[in-house]
Design an enzyme around this catalytic site. Structure first.
Site, PDB file in Angstrom:
ATOM      1  N   LYS A   1     -22.687  -8.249   2.044  1.00 41.46           N
ATOM      2  CA  LYS A   1     -22.800  -8.673   3.446  1.00 41.46           C
ATOM      3  C   LYS A   1     -24.013  -8.022   4.099  1.00 41.46           C
ATOM      4  CE  LYS A   1     -17.885  -9.628   3.853  1.00 41.46           C
ATOM      5  NZ  LYS A   1     -16.546  -9.126   4.111  1.00 41.46           N
TER       6      LYS A   1
ATOM      7  N   GLN B   1     -13.821  -4.087   7.108  1.00 38.83           N
ATOM      8  CA  GLN B   1     -13.495  -4.615   5.773  1.00 38.83           C
ATOM      9  C   GLN B   1     -12.036  -4.315   5.427  1.00 38.83           C
ATOM     10  OE1 GLN B   1     -15.533  -6.505   3.705  1.00 38.83           O
ATOM     11  NE2 GLN B   1     -13.661  -6.741   2.518  1.00 38.83           N
TER      12      GLN B   1
ATOM     13  N   ASP C   1     -14.905 -12.070  12.496  1.00 36.82           N
ATOM     14  CA  ASP C   1     -14.010 -12.477  11.409  1.00 36.82           C
ATOM     15  C   ASP C   1     -12.981 -13.504  11.892  1.00 36.82           C
ATOM     16  OD1 ASP C   1     -14.542 -11.528   8.877  1.00 36.82           O
ATOM     17  OD2 ASP C   1     -13.732  -9.530   9.294  1.00 36.82           O
TER      18      ASP C   1
END
Ligand code: NAP
Length: 294
Positions: free
Chosen positions: A53, A97, A120
């Site tokens: 990422k 994460q 997200d």
């Protein structure tokens, strides 16, 4: 019929070029899209996701603020870092994460991210807005599936989509996105799971099948209607003595069998996977644009 392969890598690369141009336009206005990345602990899969990422951010001109914290990090310390990022104008998106180490309360952590920076799309406010058909950050994997379909010329409107899997990160949000009264929705959706009776009676009626079960060979050729579009979200490790690592990655679909019946199919790897990170970049650039009043 032998299916045409949907090349997720190529579609993702094309989208990333578009985002690079968008980031350059923002830079001319003095705005650099910023992503705050938080990784707690040393889970090898999470480390490689986060590294990928961060690399993708650099390539398109997103500034990333990387925070790799020890597994012993406490809840308060983590929430304090998120609060700082919430009020930092250089940060437009925050990525925590998952999974987090067991002693941390994942729901509380995700709730701490301000919905305006929840790239997200996991915050309940964004989930609620998505369900209500309002402008929201859409979760990356299901949004990646929709983009793959649209950019491959698949007509979603009016199609019968059967989704195998009802998780909060893939199946449920995808079903919600596809039933919206919008040009990227208007589908009729069936959601299947482990308690579904006679799975193939549903999949055989599908114009589009999305497999998100986390189970190799969950979808075989006898479960697919001739000419259907098949999107494989699954990523499963299976033993393979011919590989140095001792394993290889497969999806949920028996690719070799199903490609002889489908009209379009995604491979694993190289299908949905590259789209997930791309949609995170997309949401971060969108967030920077919103901060700029666009
Ligand atoms: P998950 O939370 O484990 O959910 C799996 C879902 O599939 C559950 O709803 C489960 O039903 C259902 N299911 C499992 N086996 C089934 C079967 N044989 N028949 C019918 N339904 C079945 O998984 P997830 O997080 O959604 O992920 C799904 C897969 O996608 C995994 O392989 C994951 O690695 C992959 N994934 C890939 C990406 C990507 O970027 N490519 C991103 C996210 C996930 P119940 O609810 O009844 O248990």
């Amino acid at each position: 019929m032998t299916a045409k392969i949907i090349d997720g890598k190529q579609i993702a690369a094309q989208m990333r070029e578009e985002l690079k141009a968008e980031a350059a336009r923002l830079k001319e206005r003095g705005i650099v899209p910023g992503l705050g990345v938080i990784l707690v602990g040393d889970n090898p899969a999470s480390q490689s996701y986060v590294t990928a990422k961060e690399k993708a951010c650099r390539e398109i001109g997103i500034y990333s603020d990387d925070n790799r914290l020890p597994a012993s990090t406490g809840q308060r310390e983590l929430i304090a870092l998120i609060s700082r990022m919430n009020s930092d104008p250089k940060i437009h998106g925050i990525l925590v994460q998952l999974p987090l180490p067991k002693h941390l309360d994942e729901n509380e952590v995700l709730f701490a991210v301000t919905p305006e920076k929840d790239v997200d799309g996991f915050h309940p406010v964004n989930v609620g807005k998505m369900v209500a058909g309002q402008r929201a950050f859409l979760p990356c994997t299901p949004n990646g599936v929709v983009q793959l379909l649209l950019r491959s010329g698949v007509r979603i409107e009016g199609a019968h989509v059967v989704i195998v899997g009802r998780s909060n990160i893939v199946g449920k949000p995808l079903a919600n996105m596809l039933i919206q009264k919008s040009p990227t929705g208007n589908a009729t959706v069936t959601v299947c799971h482990t308690r579904t009776k006679n799975l193939s009676s549903h999949t055989l009626r599908a114009d589009i099948i999305v497999a998100a079960a986390g189970c190799p060979n969950a979808i075989t050729a006898d479960m697919v209607k001739e000419g259907a579009v098949v999107i494989d979200v699954g990523v499963n490790r299976i033993e393979d003595a011919t590989k140095k690592s001792g394993f290889r990655l497969v999806g949920d679909v028996d690719f070799e069998g199903v490609k002889e019946k489908a009209s379009l199919i995604t491979p694993v790897p190289g299908g949905v996977g590259p789209m997930t990170i791309t949609m995170l970049l997309y949401n971060t650039v969108e967030s920077a644009k919103r901060a700029d009043g666009v």
